[in-house]
Design an enzyme around this catalytic site. Structure first.
Site, PDB file in Angstrom:
ATOM      1  N   LYS A   1       1.315  -1.361  -0.210  1.00 21.92           N
ATOM      2  CA  LYS A   1      -0.198  -0.061  -0.146  1.00 21.92           C
ATOM      3  C   LYS A   1       0.688   1.141   0.099  1.00 21.92           C
ATOM      4  O   LYS A   1       0.236   1.904  -0.060  1.00 21.92           O
ATOM      5  CB  LYS A   1      -0.746  -0.113   1.099  1.00 21.92           C
TER       6      LYS A   1
HETATM    7  C1  LIG Z   1      -4.502  -5.318   0.143  1.00 20.00           C
HETATM    8  C2  LIG Z   1      -3.860  -5.559  -0.480  1.00 20.00           C
HETATM    9  C3  LIG Z   1      -4.080  -7.062  -0.460  1.00 20.00           C
HETATM   10  C4  LIG Z   1      -4.726  -7.002  -2.036  1.00 20.00           C
HETATM   11  O1  LIG Z   1      -4.753  -5.900  -2.398  1.00 20.00           O
HETATM   12  P1  LIG Z   1      -5.495  -5.729  -3.604  1.00 20.00           P
HETATM   13  O2  LIG Z   1      -5.529  -4.488  -4.401  1.00 20.00           O
HETATM   14  O3  LIG Z   1      -6.795  -4.737  -2.419  1.00 20.00           O
HETATM   15  O4  LIG Z   1      -6.287  -6.654  -4.888  1.00 20.00           O
HETATM   16  C5  LIG Z   1      -2.724  -7.896  -0.875  1.00 20.00           C
HETATM   17  N1  LIG Z   1      -2.026  -8.248  -0.089  1.00 20.00           N
HETATM   18  C6  LIG Z   1      -2.116  -7.220   1.305  1.00 20.00           C
HETATM   19  C7  LIG Z   1      -0.579  -7.429   1.970  1.00 20.00           C
HETATM   20  C8  LIG Z   1      -2.362  -6.083   1.493  1.00 20.00           C
HETATM   21  O5  LIG Z   1      -1.941  -4.917   1.273  1.00 20.00           O
END
Ligand SMILES: *Cc1c(COP(=O)(O)O)cnc(C)c1O
Length: 497
Positions: A113
């Site tokens: 993120k």
């Molecule tokens: C948010 C997240 C995901 C999923 O990503 P999306 O964009 O919501 O599909 C997968 N792994 C981790 C560690 C995340 O923080």
């Protein structure tokens, strides 16, 4: 370049408006009217640039209303060397054969993120300067764990912003919770809810599109925006690392210019994999996108059958950031793939909210399946994968990454696909120490979170990210808890209005 809404083609806004507003007034998501294209020569030219240079080159195509100075200010601020633990920002690590891992967790909160949420506050403040006058922007976040912390860290003490984060009380890892409740900054609040991520996300979407609330806020000189991947400003930075990874594979000699590459993405809200789809549509030679899910496999079923049905059991897994039954960004994919038919999208999304399900016609499903593969894995496979990855390759991966690796290996067995592949690694294994330690050692240990981190380090030798190690000294600042029905009131209370 203008943006429209997935639910109303008459909407036309600039990138700045799309980012400042977050979601379109009628509930649709902002999408670019036209997806820009790059030639192979333009793609290979990116290889000479560092990550910041690559990011500017991609982002300027989408943020055409930002000046070069504004873009430079945003990108150089976001991907500063002191914020990321790797100078490559998103390094590609070869594992074996065609398998490469794209590490997206070297930012300040140790999850992918950060790739977007380090940049979004810059984009948002520049965008607000262009469109929102001197209003205070209130960032409302629903999180399955990682977005919350990354958004808090990105927006902390950013002028003219406040940020409120809601997370499922029993739905995040201890480390994720600790990261959030110890958050510093004068403009931040955190609240747990009795409910799961989908409850939090639905309530947040409702609050966003409630006119009465918007008016009340406007009277106080505030406006809402979103840091979830429903915001275009969250999605667009993620397109960059697919181009960057392709360049890295060219440089490592794993690919020749023009060769196809696959990408495997551990998926929740469908934001990350959608960014890969945009990269493909822009001309990056991505052959297959593999959508990897945990036991919450609503997307696997959709991609195999064409029916999206959220009426099913919800599982709390060891990969909590993917414990999602309503994947918001699928709406954007459907919009682009069904010929920008906004009425059709409205109909499907109405069905989703009234009955929890909708089906797409066979022709559209076929079109989707030409690009997307899908698979899911259970908890035993997650453990086994973490174990084997460490034993065979001395590579320590977190639970989410393990889901992607397991699904990829299944897919290769099934399809015999020998195309060089990047697998997104979305979190540091130390964010999920207890699950990772158990998988590596085959033992359950009664240790507290920090002892667990120390033990995982002792057993594997993998470096502990400094931001996680330092949490131990931080004070807990937030202990709010509310029911999902009361989130609206809580928002007003936390904003002091
Ligand atoms: C948010 C997240 C995901 C999923 O990503 P999306 O964009 O919501 O599909 C997968 N792994 C981790 C560690 C995340 O923080």
């Amino acid at each position: 370049m203008l943006y429209t809404s997935t639910r109303d083609n008459t909407v036309k806004v600039t990138a700045a408006q799309a980012i400042a507003q977050g979601i379109s007034a009628e509930g649709g998501l902002f999408v670019p009217e036209v997806i820009p294209k790059l030639s192979m020569a333009e793609i290979t030219a990116l290889c000479k640039l560092d990550y910041i240079g690559r990011a500017k080159a991609i982002l300027r195509l989408y943020l055409s209303d930002f000046t070069e100075e504004e873009l430079a200010y945003c990108v150089e601020g976001a991907y500063r060397a002191d914020k990321f633990s790797s100078s490559k920002i998103a390094p590609v690590v070869p594992i074996a054969g065609n398998e490469h891992i794209l590490e997206l967790w070297h930012g300040p909160t140790c999850a992918f993120k950060d790739m977007a949420l380090q940049l979004l506050p810059y984009l948002m403040t520049v965008a607000a300067g262009k469109t929102a006058g001197d209003k205070t922007i209130v960032i409302l976040v629903a999180t399955s764990g990682d977005t919350g912390k990354a958004a808090l860290e990105g927006f902390r003490d950013v002028k003219n912003t406040k940020i409120l984060v809601f997370y499922p009380n029993d739905g995040v890892s201890p480390m994720q919770e600790l990261q959030m409740v110890t958050q510093e900054g004068g403009n931040v609040s955190v609240c747990a809810i009795n409910g799961n991520f989908d409850d939090a996300q639905s309530a947040v979407k409702q609050i966003f599109t409630d006119r009465a609330i918007a008016e009340e806020l406007a009277a106080k000189g505030m406006m809402f925006s979103s840091a979830n991947s429903i915001n275009w400003g969250r999605l667009v930075p993620q397109i960059v690392y697919y181009f960057s990874a392709y360049c890295d594979l060219l440089e490592q000699g794993a690919l020749q210019a023009g060769d196809p590459m696959n990408a495997v993405v551990p998926t929740g809200n469908f934001g990350n994999i959608l960014a890969a789809y945009y990269a493909k549509e822009m001309g990056l030679p991505i052959q297959t996108l593999v959508c990897a899910s945990n036991t919450n496999n609503v997307l696997t079923d959709f991609l195999k059958t064409g029916t999206y049905d959220r009426n099913r059991a919800f599982y709390a897994t060891t990969s909590p950031s993917m414990d999602i039954l309503i994947s918001s960004n699928l709406e954007r994919l459907l919009y682009h793939m069904c010929g920008q038919d906004d009425a059709q999208i409205r109909a499907w999304m109405d069905q989703l909210s009234s009955s929890g399900a909708y089906s797409v016609p066979p022709a559209l499903l076929k079109q989707i399946q030409a690009v997307f593969e899908a698979g899911f894995c259970d908890e035993a496979a997650v453990d086994a994968t973490i174990h084997t990855m460490f034993e065979q390759y001395h590579y320590l991966c977190d639970t989410h990454t393990a889901v992607a690796v397991a699904v990829y290996e299944d897919y290769v067995q099934r399809a015999g696909d020998a195309v060089p592949t990047i697998i997104d690694s979305t979190a540091s294994p130390y964010k999920f120490s207890s699950s990772v330690l158990k998988a590596v050692t085959d033992e359950v240990q009664q240790l507290d979170e920090f002892q667990m981190v120390a033990e995982l380090h002792r057993v594997t030798g993998a470096a502990v990210p400094a931001p996680l190690a330092s949490l131990r000294e931080k004070q807990v600042r937030f202990s709010n808890l509310c029911n999902k029905e009361d989130m609206k009131c809580k928002v007003f209370e936390l904003l002091g209005i």
